[in-house]
Design an enzyme around this catalytic site. Structure first.
Site, PDB file in Angstrom:
ATOM      1  N   CYS A 198      29.771  46.673  72.042  1.00 19.13           N
ATOM      2  CA  CYS A 198      30.093  47.002  73.439  1.00 19.13           C
ATOM      3  C   CYS A 198      31.263  47.959  73.586  1.00 19.13           C
ATOM      4  CB  CYS A 198      30.377  45.707  74.216  1.00 19.13           C
ATOM      5  SG  CYS A 198      31.953  44.947  73.763  1.00 19.13           S
ATOM      6  N   HIS A 256      40.669  27.806  60.937  1.00 19.47           N
ATOM      7  CA  HIS A 256      41.599  28.744  61.583  1.00 19.47           C
ATOM      8  C   HIS A 256      41.150  30.194  61.447  1.00 19.47           C
ATOM      9  CE1 HIS A 256      44.885  25.437  61.069  1.00 19.47           C
ATOM     10  NE2 HIS A 256      44.057  25.173  62.029  1.00 19.47           N
ATOM     11  N   GLY A 295      47.584  20.536  49.565  1.00 17.23           N
ATOM     12  CA  GLY A 295      48.432  21.663  49.950  1.00 17.23           C
ATOM     13  C   GLY A 295      48.577  21.871  51.436  1.00 17.23           C
ATOM     14  N   THR A 296      48.632  20.778  52.200  1.00 18.61           N
ATOM     15  CA  THR A 296      48.907  20.929  53.623  1.00 18.61           C
ATOM     16  C   THR A 296      50.068  20.029  54.038  1.00 18.61           C
ATOM     17  OG1 THR A 296      48.021  20.818  55.884  1.00 18.61           O
ATOM     18  CG2 THR A 296      47.137  19.238  54.288  1.00 18.61           C
ATOM     19  N   SER A 297      50.899  20.512  54.968  1.00 16.02           N
ATOM     20  CA  SER A 297      52.044  19.725  55.438  1.00 16.02           C
ATOM     21  C   SER A 297      51.598  18.637  56.405  1.00 16.02           C
ATOM     22  CB  SER A 297      53.054  20.646  56.132  1.00 16.02           C
ATOM     23  OG  SER A 297      52.414  21.333  57.208  1.00 16.02           O
TER      24      SER A 297
HETATM   25  N1  APR Z   1      50.175  22.974  45.476  1.00 10.23           N
HETATM   26  C1  APR Z   1      49.968  22.060  46.473  1.00 10.23           C
HETATM   27  N2  APR Z   1      50.706  22.021  47.619  1.00 10.23           N
HETATM   28  C2  APR Z   1      51.715  22.918  47.739  1.00 10.23           C
HETATM   29  C3  APR Z   1      52.003  23.878  46.732  1.00 10.23           C
HETATM   30  C4  APR Z   1      51.175  23.877  45.559  1.00 10.23           C
HETATM   31  N3  APR Z   1      51.377  24.744  44.573  1.00 10.23           N
HETATM   32  N4  APR Z   1      53.068  24.627  47.156  1.00 10.23           N
HETATM   33  C5  APR Z   1      53.420  24.145  48.395  1.00 10.23           C
HETATM   34  N5  APR Z   1      52.614  23.120  48.729  1.00 10.23           N
HETATM   35  C6  APR Z   1      52.627  22.314  49.964  1.00 10.23           C
HETATM   36  C7  APR Z   1      53.975  22.213  50.665  1.00 10.23           C
HETATM   37  O1  APR Z   1      54.741  21.152  50.131  1.00 10.23           O
HETATM   38  C8  APR Z   1      53.552  21.944  52.104  1.00 10.23           C
HETATM   39  O2  APR Z   1      53.406  20.551  52.336  1.00 10.23           O
HETATM   40  O3  APR Z   1      51.791  22.965  50.883  1.00 10.23           O
HETATM   41  C9  APR Z   1      52.178  22.614  52.209  1.00 10.23           C
HETATM   42  C10 APR Z   1      52.152  23.892  53.060  1.00 10.23           C
HETATM   43  O4  APR Z   1      52.426  23.525  54.375  1.00 10.23           O
HETATM   44  P1  APR Z   1      52.383  24.618  55.550  1.00 10.23           P
HETATM   45  O5  APR Z   1      53.132  25.803  55.152  1.00 10.23           O
HETATM   46  O6  APR Z   1      52.770  23.886  56.789  1.00 10.23           O
HETATM   47  O7  APR Z   1      50.848  25.040  55.611  1.00 10.23           O
HETATM   48  P2  APR Z   1      49.605  24.323  56.327  1.00 10.23           P
HETATM   49  O8  APR Z   1      49.726  22.838  56.270  1.00 10.23           O
HETATM   50  O9  APR Z   1      48.386  24.924  55.788  1.00 10.23           O
HETATM   51  O10 APR Z   1      49.812  24.835  57.851  1.00 10.23           O
HETATM   52  C11 APR Z   1      48.823  24.515  58.770  1.00 10.23           C
HETATM   53  O11 APR Z   1      49.828  25.899  60.429  1.00 10.23           O
HETATM   54  O12 APR Z   1      50.995  27.763  60.803  1.00 10.23           O
HETATM   55  C12 APR Z   1      49.767  27.195  60.966  1.00 10.23           C
HETATM   56  O13 APR Z   1      47.655  28.216  61.116  1.00 10.23           O
HETATM   57  C13 APR Z   1      48.697  27.958  60.232  1.00 10.23           C
HETATM   58  O14 APR Z   1      46.868  27.067  58.931  1.00 10.23           O
HETATM   59  C14 APR Z   1      48.256  26.978  59.158  1.00 10.23           C
HETATM   60  C15 APR Z   1      48.621  25.646  59.749  1.00 10.23           C
END
Ligand code: APR
Length: 240
Positions: A150, A120, A187-189
């Protein structure tokens, strides 16, 4: 928080490992995650997906810069946490190590990770809206007011809503996922594609997939192992 014997065994024997990270890996450094805030307005009455959109670049580039400069402002002093540091150590442990991130904060690189695949983009880079020349910010975070090549307007080198990923980034990550033996999802949703498709590719190719997240996600079902905990507390357990 427990790392199974099975995972420890695969960790010890793996040659090809891929890690996908999201905003959660930077949460313990103080970078707010994206979801969980609902559709709250984030900037001057605008929702995140409005101010951070391709359409806004066309409509009001100065407003987009104001928003990104605000985010750069509080990210400038943010430090990598134990999760970033542990992942940086992994790059020299495995014959083939691939780090793919959705994060734009540059904290993996600050922790010493090399060759990070930034799906990203990166908040510390700008690119020309016409010739696409890249401009890395100077150490003091200053950027040229126009393209040095440019003279046209610069925009944040971040993938905004409605935009494609950087050319080749996803394809390279997918290729590595298709041959890794061990894949970590940290750490991603798992709600944003194509990034969330990478662990699915790894799983489909027979890799052992492990999720690290305090909460279950739509990806938890495809994982061989789910460790519910914070990345900064779980990941250092691997080196102990
Ligand atoms: N350690 C591990 N995971 C964690 C922690 C932690 N300390 N704290 C929160 N989380 C988890 C949450 O439970 C959630 O599942 O991290 C996740 C964050 O999810 P999002 O906020 O949706 O972030 P992400 O998955 O990176 O979003 C993807 O969406 O908005 C766009 O471009 C943006 O890159 C981003 C993309």
């Amino acid at each position: 928080m427990h790392i199974s014997t099975e995972l420890r065994k695969r960790w010890a024997e793996a040659n090809r490992v891929l890690v996908l990270t999201g905003a959660g890996v930077s949460a313990e450094s103080g970078v707010p995650t994206f979801r969980g805030g609902g559709n709250t307005t984030v900037w001057k009455g605008m929702r995140f997906d409005v101010i951070s959109s391709a359409e806004m670049i066309e409509r009001d580039l100065p407003a987009v810069w104001e928003w990104f400069d605000y985010r750069r402002g509080f990210m400038a002093d943010i430090k990598p946490n134990a999760a970033h540091e542990e992942i940086a150590r992994w790059q020299d442990r495995f014959a083939e190590f691939t780090l793919v991130t959705q994060n734009i904060d540059g904290l993996h690189q600050k922790a010493g990770s090399r060759d990070v695949i930034e799906l990203h983009g990166n908040i510390w880079r700008a690119r020309c809206t016409v010739c696409r020349f890249f401009h890395n910010d100077s150490s003091d975070g200053k950027r040229p007011c126009a393209c040095l090549e440019c003279g046209n307007h610069l925009r944040p080198d971040v993938v905004l809503f409605g935009e494609m990923l950087p050319a080749g980034a996803f394809e390279f990550a997918a290729e590595r996922a298709s041959r890794c033996e061990l894949c970590f999802v940290i750490g991603t949703s798992g709600l944003v594609y194509p990034a969330a498709g990478i662990p699915e590719i790894a799983r489909g190719a027979g890799a052992y997939v492990c999720e690290v997240n305090p909460e279950l996600t739509p990806l938890s079902d495809i994982c061989d192992e789910v460790i519910t905990g914070k990345a900064g507390e779980v990941l250092p357990l691997f080196s102990r």
